[in-house]
Design a protein around this motif. Structure first.
Motif, PDB file in Angstrom:
ATOM      1  N   ASP A  44       0.862  -1.033  -0.110  1.00 59.94           N
ATOM      2  CA  ASP A  44      -0.047   0.070  -0.053  1.00 59.94           C
ATOM      3  C   ASP A  44       0.874   1.179   0.050  1.00 59.94           C
ATOM      4  N   THR A  45       2.122   1.329  -0.048  1.00 59.54           N
ATOM      5  CA  THR A  45       3.174   2.318  -0.106  1.00 59.54           C
ATOM      6  C   THR A  45       3.606   2.389  -1.671  1.00 59.54           C
ATOM      7  N   GLY A  46       3.130   1.243  -2.410  1.00 57.56           N
ATOM      8  CA  GLY A  46       3.773   1.367  -3.735  1.00 57.56           C
ATOM      9  C   GLY A  46       4.872   0.576  -4.077  1.00 57.56           C
ATOM     10  N   LYS A  47       5.519  -0.125  -3.029  1.00 55.78           N
ATOM     11  CA  LYS A  47       6.644  -0.560  -2.999  1.00 55.78           C
ATOM     12  C   LYS A  47       6.270  -2.143  -3.746  1.00 55.78           C
ATOM     13  N   PRO A  48       7.315  -2.529  -4.779  1.00 59.00           N
ATOM     14  CA  PRO A  48       7.192  -3.816  -5.596  1.00 59.00           C
ATOM     15  C   PRO A  48       8.052  -4.847  -4.886  1.00 59.00           C
ATOM     16  N   TYR A  49       7.298  -6.000  -5.130  1.00 56.75           N
ATOM     17  CA  TYR A  49       7.799  -7.195  -4.524  1.00 56.75           C
ATOM     18  C   TYR A  49       7.794  -8.415  -5.815  1.00 56.75           C
ATOM     19  N   ILE A  50       8.910  -9.009  -6.054  1.00 51.81           N
ATOM     20  CA  ILE A  50       8.792 -10.294  -6.856  1.00 51.81           C
ATOM     21  C   ILE A  50       8.184 -11.214  -5.736  1.00 51.81           C
ATOM     22  N   GLU A  51       6.924 -11.901  -6.389  1.00 51.92           N
ATOM     23  CA  GLU A  51       6.083 -12.857  -5.757  1.00 51.92           C
ATOM     24  C   GLU A  51       6.559 -14.151  -5.993  1.00 51.92           C
ATOM     25  N   ALA A  52       7.507 -14.491  -5.059  1.00 51.83           N
ATOM     26  CA  ALA A  52       8.414 -15.818  -5.394  1.00 51.83           C
ATOM     27  C   ALA A  52       7.719 -16.979  -5.058  1.00 51.83           C
ATOM     28  N   MET A  53       6.278 -16.930  -4.275  1.00 53.20           N
ATOM     29  CA  MET A  53       5.432 -18.035  -4.021  1.00 53.20           C
ATOM     30  C   MET A  53       4.130 -18.067  -5.013  1.00 53.20           C
ATOM     31  N   ALA A  54       4.133 -17.276  -6.051  1.00 49.91           N
ATOM     32  CA  ALA A  54       3.009 -17.082  -6.788  1.00 49.91           C
ATOM     33  C   ALA A  54       1.699 -16.985  -5.996  1.00 49.91           C
ATOM     34  N   ALA A 405      12.399 -12.616   6.122  1.00 49.00           N
ATOM     35  CA  ALA A 405      12.179 -11.267   6.405  1.00 49.00           C
ATOM     36  C   ALA A 405      13.313 -10.516   5.758  1.00 49.00           C
ATOM     37  N   GLU A 406      14.496 -11.014   5.929  1.00 44.77           N
ATOM     38  CA  GLU A 406      15.557 -10.331   5.021  1.00 44.77           C
ATOM     39  C   GLU A 406      15.215 -10.021   3.700  1.00 44.77           C
ATOM     40  N   LEU A 407      14.499 -11.150   2.913  1.00 39.90           N
ATOM     41  CA  LEU A 407      14.156 -11.169   1.512  1.00 39.90           C
ATOM     42  C   LEU A 407      13.294 -10.308   1.115  1.00 39.90           C
ATOM     43  N   VAL A 412      11.656  -9.280  -2.198  1.00 41.93           N
ATOM     44  CA  VAL A 412      11.236 -10.874  -2.654  1.00 41.93           C
ATOM     45  C   VAL A 412      10.325 -11.315  -1.488  1.00 41.93           C
ATOM     46  N   ILE A 413       9.253 -11.788  -1.908  1.00 39.83           N
ATOM     47  CA  ILE A 413       8.323 -12.606  -1.149  1.00 39.83           C
ATOM     48  C   ILE A 413       8.338 -14.148  -1.279  1.00 39.83           C
ATOM     49  N   CYS A 414       9.021 -14.770  -0.165  1.00 39.10           N
ATOM     50  CA  CYS A 414       9.203 -16.157  -0.213  1.00 39.10           C
ATOM     51  C   CYS A 414       8.339 -16.930   0.896  1.00 39.10           C
ATOM     52  N   ARG A 415       8.614 -17.990   1.191  1.00 40.02           N
ATOM     53  CA  ARG A 415       8.053 -18.384   2.391  1.00 40.02           C
ATOM     54  C   ARG A 415       8.900 -19.508   3.375  1.00 40.02           C
ATOM     55  N   ALA A 416       8.913 -19.188   4.473  1.00 38.97           N
ATOM     56  CA  ALA A 416       9.691 -19.893   5.510  1.00 38.97           C
ATOM     57  C   ALA A 416       8.728 -21.192   5.917  1.00 38.97           C
ATOM     58  N   ILE A 417       9.234 -22.006   5.417  1.00 37.98           N
ATOM     59  CA  ILE A 417       8.538 -23.748   5.862  1.00 37.98           C
ATOM     60  C   ILE A 417       9.318 -24.029   7.219  1.00 37.98           C
ATOM     61  N   GLY A 418       9.256 -24.020   8.319  1.00 39.41           N
ATOM     62  CA  GLY A 418      10.125 -24.393   9.493  1.00 39.41           C
ATOM     63  C   GLY A 418      11.526 -23.439   8.975  1.00 39.41           C
ATOM     64  N   GLU A 436      16.763 -11.888 -11.280  1.00 32.66           N
ATOM     65  CA  GLU A 436      16.342 -10.842 -10.369  1.00 32.66           C
ATOM     66  C   GLU A 436      15.829 -11.504  -8.974  1.00 32.66           C
ATOM     67  N   LEU A 437      14.834 -12.325  -9.083  1.00 34.03           N
ATOM     68  CA  LEU A 437      14.842 -12.936  -7.926  1.00 34.03           C
ATOM     69  C   LEU A 437      15.694 -13.405  -7.040  1.00 34.03           C
ATOM     70  N   PHE A 438      16.574 -14.104  -7.379  1.00 34.64           N
ATOM     71  CA  PHE A 438      17.684 -14.573  -6.659  1.00 34.64           C
ATOM     72  C   PHE A 438      18.798 -13.652  -6.184  1.00 34.64           C
TER      73      PHE A 438
END
Length: 458
Positions: A44-54, A405-407, A412-418, A436-438
């Motif tokens: 909502d601030t306009g910042k873009p993120y690569i959605e690495a979890m679709a 969180a660092e990503l 970049v939005i990823c997902r921590a599974i454990g 770009e993602l990596f």
């Protein structure tokens, strides 16, 4: 008009968020996502993120596909809702079912719709029971699943799921389910045991479990071709080749949970094709509509369909179905989605670009915070370790959350599974976008490694 100027904190007073610590959200707020474009979303601030979890493993065509929006709008104007109960139907439900049958492995004969993957797997249980009752084997009711497998969150499908946080304080799992060993060679293999040897051992353990439970009481075995929400665990060499003969020997149905792996994600139309086996039935959702509309489906083979249909003639009805199963708008989006997948050869694209995806993951396997990198098509994970070995963190889940969180801070939005970092980007991602993602991942790992050492975790 509602004032959403303080939406980051206000949201926590309105919603109970799935898979979240509600008390932590009250303190920290939530991240508000406002729009999407291609493989990116914007807060909502306009910042873009690569959605690495679709999204949730589902937006295979990205976040603003104009053709899918058009398909939904056209169908909304024509027939916004109808059902397929009691001898009524509509063209979009039929057309999509025909497309699913044409693409699915195993000569699937009938399709039954739901709204979610959880409902699809719940339906699979009911179909297995109904089928066995119909063929005079009412004692075949038990279900086999795997630890770390993910199959949903309804009472029955959550029981199939092999993850403790889906069970704790929900009084689950039900006692109809037996969970088998996770097919995770890197973590579960014995010293010196090859992947083929490990697969053979798991097949022996499967047979021992079947015999201990009594084969005449077991209805079905459910498995994801690649375990998704349990950590992107790729089956070891020879796994399904070893398991399938055991199931066939004891007349146990193989249910393929393709909710994540269906429609190109592994480089084939279905994950079961990537790993060389043919199931009795298939659950599918997510990329069936590229995440643009809620829809799931179960496809079954002719022998199951015939037995079920004949039984409805005996007892008078098939007493199962969902109000929104086969929703015409969702089906219209599904039809257009599959047309795009075919026209643009999305499975072929995944197969090509996944080489670049895999190379990045494999390179990061040498990082001192990474124990293993694994991948199949455009699904992958980095399993973290305090010293690069199979040793687990004394305080689990903290380091994975820190890297995620660092990503996020780096776009970049990823997902921590454990303590595994999962990646599952939209299937339309290009090689340049994979780079770009990596690009920020190593920096995020370095920052988390420094933090973990300061906290005495590594």
């Amino acid at each position: 008009m509602t004032d959403l100027s303080n939406s980051r904190t206000r949201d926590t007073d309105s919603l109970l968020h799935p898979y979240a610590n509600a008390m932590a959200l009250k303190e920290n707020g939530v991240q508000m996502i406002s729009r999407g474009e291609g493989i990116r979303v914007f807060d909502d601030t306009g910042k873009p993120y690569i959605e690495a979890m679709a999204g949730l493993w589902c937006c295979g065509l990205g976040f603003n596909n104009a053709e899918l929006i058009e398909a939904a709008n056209e169908q909304m104007a024509k027939l916004p809702y109808y059902h397929i109960f009691s001898g009524r139907s509509h063209e979009t439900a039929l057309e999509l079912a025909e497309k699913i049958k044409a693409l699915a492995p195993g000569n699937m004969a009938r399709v039954l719709y739901q709204s979610s993957g959880s409902e699809a797997n719940d339906t699979q249980i009911k179909l297995a029971w109904y089928y066995n009752n119909a063929r005079g084997k009412p004692q075949k009711k038990k279900l086999l699943s795997r630890m770390k497998g993910y199959h949903g969150v309804t009472i029955a499908s959550a029981s199939l799921t092999g993850l403790p946080y889906n069970h704790r304080d929900f009084d689950l799992p039900l006692d109809i389910v037996t969970h088998l060993r996770t097919p995770h060679h890197w973590r579960e293999a014995e010293a010196g045991e090859s992947e083929l040897e490990f697969s053979a051992r798991l097949a022996r353990e499967l047979e021992e479990t079947i015999l201990a439970e009594d084969p005449e009481t077991i209805a079905a075995f459910i498995a994801e071709p690649v375990i998704g929400a349990g950590g992107v665990i790729v089956p070891p060499e020879g796994y399904f080749e070893a398991v399938m003969p055991v199931l066939e020997k004891y007349d146990i149905l193989m249910i393929a949970d393709e909710v994540i792996t269906g429609f190109g994600r592994t480089g084939e139309w279905f994950g079961s094709q990537s790993f060389g086996y043919v199931p009795n039935s298939i659950s599918m959702a997510k990329q069936l509509t590229a995440g643009f509309a809620p829809l799931s489906a179960v496809a079954i083979r002719e022998d199951m369909a015939s037995a079920i249909e004949e039984n409805t003639g005996k007892i008078g009805s098939f007493g199962h179905g969902f109000t929104y199963g086969g929703h015409p708008v969702s089906c219209a989006v599904g039809i257009r989605t599959l047309e795009i997948y075919e026209r643009d050869d999305i499975p072929g694209h995944v197969k090509r670009v996944s080489k670049r995806f895999a190379a990045h993951l494999d390179r990061l396997a040498d990082h001192p915070l990474v124990g293993q990198a694994r991948h199949a098509g455009l699904m992958g994970a980095l399993e973290l370790s305090p010293d690069g070995s199979t040793r687990m963190f004394d305080r689990p889940m903290l380091t994975g959350a820190k890297v995620a969180a660092e990503l996020t801070a780096r776009g970049v939005i990823c997902r921590a599974i454990g303590d595994s970092l999962a990646f599952c980007p939209p299937m339309i991602i290009t090689e340049a976008e994979v780079d770009e993602l990596f690009d920020p991942v190593e920096d995020a790992l370095n920052a988390a490694h420094d933090w973990a050492r300061s906290e005495g975790l590594a």
